[in-house]
Write a protein that holds these residues in place. Structure first.
Motif, short mmCIF file in Angstrom:
data_model
loop_
_atom_site.label_atom_id
_atom_site.label_comp_id
_atom_site.label_asym_id
_atom_site.label_seq_id
_atom_site.Cartn_x
_atom_site.Cartn_y
_atom_site.Cartn_z
N PRO A 2 3.04 -6.44 28.10
CA PRO A 2 3.12 -7.70 28.83
C PRO A 2 2.83 -8.90 27.95
CG PRO A 2 1.16 -6.48 29.46
CD PRO A 2 1.94 -5.61 28.53
N ARG A 3 3.28 -10.03 28.42
CA ARG A 3 3.03 -11.27 27.67
C ARG A 3 1.55 -11.63 27.75
NH1 ARG A 3 8.23 -14.30 27.25
NH2 ARG A 3 6.94 -15.80 26.17
N PRO A 4 1.02 -12.30 26.74
CA PRO A 4 -0.38 -12.72 26.79
C PRO A 4 -0.59 -13.79 27.85
CG PRO A 4 0.59 -13.13 24.59
CD PRO A 4 1.66 -12.62 25.47
N TYR A 5 -1.80 -13.85 28.37
CA TYR A 5 -2.15 -14.90 29.32
C TYR A 5 -2.04 -16.26 28.63
CZ TYR A 5 -4.09 -11.48 32.59
OH TYR A 5 -4.26 -10.45 33.48
N SER A 6 -1.74 -17.29 29.40
CA SER A 6 -1.58 -18.63 28.83
C SER A 6 -2.92 -19.13 28.30
CB SER A 6 -1.04 -19.60 29.87
OG SER A 6 -2.03 -19.86 30.85
N VAL A 7 -2.84 -20.00 27.31
CA VAL A 7 -4.05 -20.59 26.73
C VAL A 7 -4.76 -21.44 27.78
CG1 VAL A 7 -4.95 -22.12 24.92
CG2 VAL A 7 -3.10 -20.52 24.40
N ASP A 8 -3.99 -22.10 28.65
CA ASP A 8 -4.57 -22.92 29.71
C ASP A 8 -5.45 -22.07 30.63
OD1 ASP A 8 -4.79 -25.32 31.44
OD2 ASP A 8 -3.62 -24.08 32.84
N LEU A 9 -4.96 -20.93 31.07
CA LEU A 9 -5.74 -20.04 31.93
C LEU A 9 -6.99 -19.56 31.20
CD1 LEU A 9 -6.08 -18.33 34.52
CD2 LEU A 9 -4.80 -16.54 33.34
N ARG A 10 -6.84 -19.19 29.96
CA ARG A 10 -7.97 -18.73 29.17
C ARG A 10 -9.05 -19.81 29.07
NH1 ARG A 10 -6.10 -15.03 24.36
NH2 ARG A 10 -4.32 -13.99 25.27
N GLU A 11 -8.61 -21.06 28.80
CA GLU A 11 -9.57 -22.17 28.67
C GLU A 11 -10.29 -22.44 29.98
OE1 GLU A 11 -7.00 -25.24 27.23
OE2 GLU A 11 -7.25 -24.64 25.12
N ARG A 12 -9.55 -22.43 31.10
CA ARG A 12 -10.18 -22.70 32.40
C ARG A 12 -11.18 -21.60 32.76
NH1 ARG A 12 -6.45 -22.68 36.59
NH2 ARG A 12 -4.87 -21.76 35.27
N ALA A 13 -10.83 -20.35 32.51
CA ALA A 13 -11.73 -19.23 32.84
C ALA A 13 -12.98 -19.26 31.97
CB ALA A 13 -10.99 -17.91 32.68
N VAL A 14 -12.81 -19.49 30.68
CA VAL A 14 -13.96 -19.54 29.77
C VAL A 14 -14.87 -20.73 30.12
CG1 VAL A 14 -14.64 -19.94 27.36
CG2 VAL A 14 -12.88 -18.24 27.90
N ALA A 15 -14.27 -21.88 30.40
CA ALA A 15 -15.06 -23.05 30.77
C ALA A 15 -15.83 -22.81 32.06
CB ALA A 15 -14.15 -24.27 30.92
#
Length: 120
Positions: A2-15
């Protein structure tokens, strides 16, 4: 894969996790990702300072290309009744290429060259 998760989703989840007050499991559930995925993103950001997905591997490429492939085709032309195992042994002896009999079989299939299946 599968494609990697978007950087935007990663940033929101980590934040959301770094703001505190919630567990990794709670934040992961909110963003519909596995808690291990969130833990991986946290470790990735701590180690690299970025949440960009890592580059994917390039796979394994056959050693049977170019001159080696031409040698194999010539062997098949000369001895079309030989088995894959016999072609493999002859190819390694002639070219010193590091390969396997299954790689020889795949190379022959890619070239449209069928061989007998057994010595019988």
């Amino acid at each position: 894969m599968p494609r990697p998760y978007s950087v935007d989703l990663r940033e929101r989840a980590v934040a959301a996790y770094r703001r505190g007050g919630r567990t990794q499991e709670e934040v992961a559930a909110e963003f519909s990702v596995c808690s291990k995925t969130l833990a991986h993103w946290l470790k990735l950001e701590d180690g690299t300072g970025s949440l960009e997905p890592r580059r994917r591997g390039g796979g394994n490429f056959s050693a049977i290309q170019g001159e080696v492939l031409e040698t194999l085709k010539e062997q098949v032309r000369i001895r079309p009744d030989a088995t894959v195992q016999e072609h493999f042994a002859a190819l390694v002896a002639r070219t010193q290429v590091h390969t396997s009999s299954s790689a020889v079989s795949r190379a022959l299939r890619r070239q449209g060259l069928g061989l007998k299946k057994s010595r019988s």
